[in-house]
Design a protein around this motif. Sequence first.
Motif, PDB file in Angstrom:
ATOM      1  N   THR A   1       0.862  -1.181   0.000  1.00 17.93           N
ATOM      2  CA  THR A   1       0.000   0.000   0.000  1.00 17.93           C
ATOM      3  C   THR A   1       0.900   1.234   0.000  1.00 17.93           C
ATOM      4  OG1 THR A   1      -1.710  -1.187   1.202  1.00 17.93           O
ATOM      5  CG2 THR A   1      -1.843   1.216   1.209  1.00 17.93           C
TER       6      THR A   1
ATOM      7  N   GLU B   1      -7.057   3.190  -1.407  1.00 16.08           N
ATOM      8  CA  GLU B   1      -5.659   2.778  -1.277  1.00 16.08           C
ATOM      9  C   GLU B   1      -4.992   2.699  -2.647  1.00 16.08           C
ATOM     10  OE1 GLU B   1      -5.352  -0.459   2.084  1.00 16.08           O
ATOM     11  OE2 GLU B   1      -7.156  -0.779   0.843  1.00 16.08           O
TER      12      GLU B   1
ATOM     13  N   VAL C   1      -2.248   1.044  -4.469  1.00 15.72           N
ATOM     14  CA  VAL C   1      -1.551  -0.217  -4.189  1.00 15.72           C
ATOM     15  C   VAL C   1      -0.653  -0.610  -5.350  1.00 15.72           C
ATOM     16  CG1 VAL C   1      -3.252  -1.110  -2.542  1.00 15.72           C
ATOM     17  CG2 VAL C   1      -3.563  -1.521  -4.984  1.00 15.72           C
TER      18      VAL C   1
ATOM     19  N   THR D   1      -2.914   5.826   1.530  1.00 14.95           N
ATOM     20  CA  THR D   1      -4.248   5.507   2.009  1.00 14.95           C
ATOM     21  C   THR D   1      -4.966   6.793   2.397  1.00 14.95           C
ATOM     22  OG1 THR D   1      -3.473   3.411   2.908  1.00 14.95           O
ATOM     23  CG2 THR D   1      -5.548   4.224   3.753  1.00 14.95           C
TER      24      THR D   1
END
Length: 134
Positions: free
Chosen positions: A3, A64, A66, A6
Amino acid sequence: MTTLKTERLDIRSSDDVVRVRQLTRTMALAAGLGLVDQTKIITAASELARNTLDYGGGGFVLAELVEASARRGLRLTFEDKGPGIPDVETAMKDGFTSGKGMGLGLGGAKRLSNEFSIHSQPGEGTKVVIARWK
């Protein structure tokens, strides 16, 4: 999966649905998604944010940025503590609506996403996770 960024937004009003779309656009750009993929994830996010508000009584989205196997993407988790969905399979079918909509929300969000999962328990709420990859 790593990640990279966020951000969480509460969904309590129609203005928050607009903010979810704006956040999704910003994060989709950061993920390097092209215009078509941006449009797909923003449309899915808008539907799910509206469902979170209208049917779940409000909740939140966790966005998120990612990375997995040198690919970047955007994962969105929508969660509420509303009444839940008694029959998820039926709710996923096009044309099903428990409100005034066209009944394209959950099934449409699934088609617009590369990944889709839903968990709903009557009386406990609903959690939907979608992802779009570059």
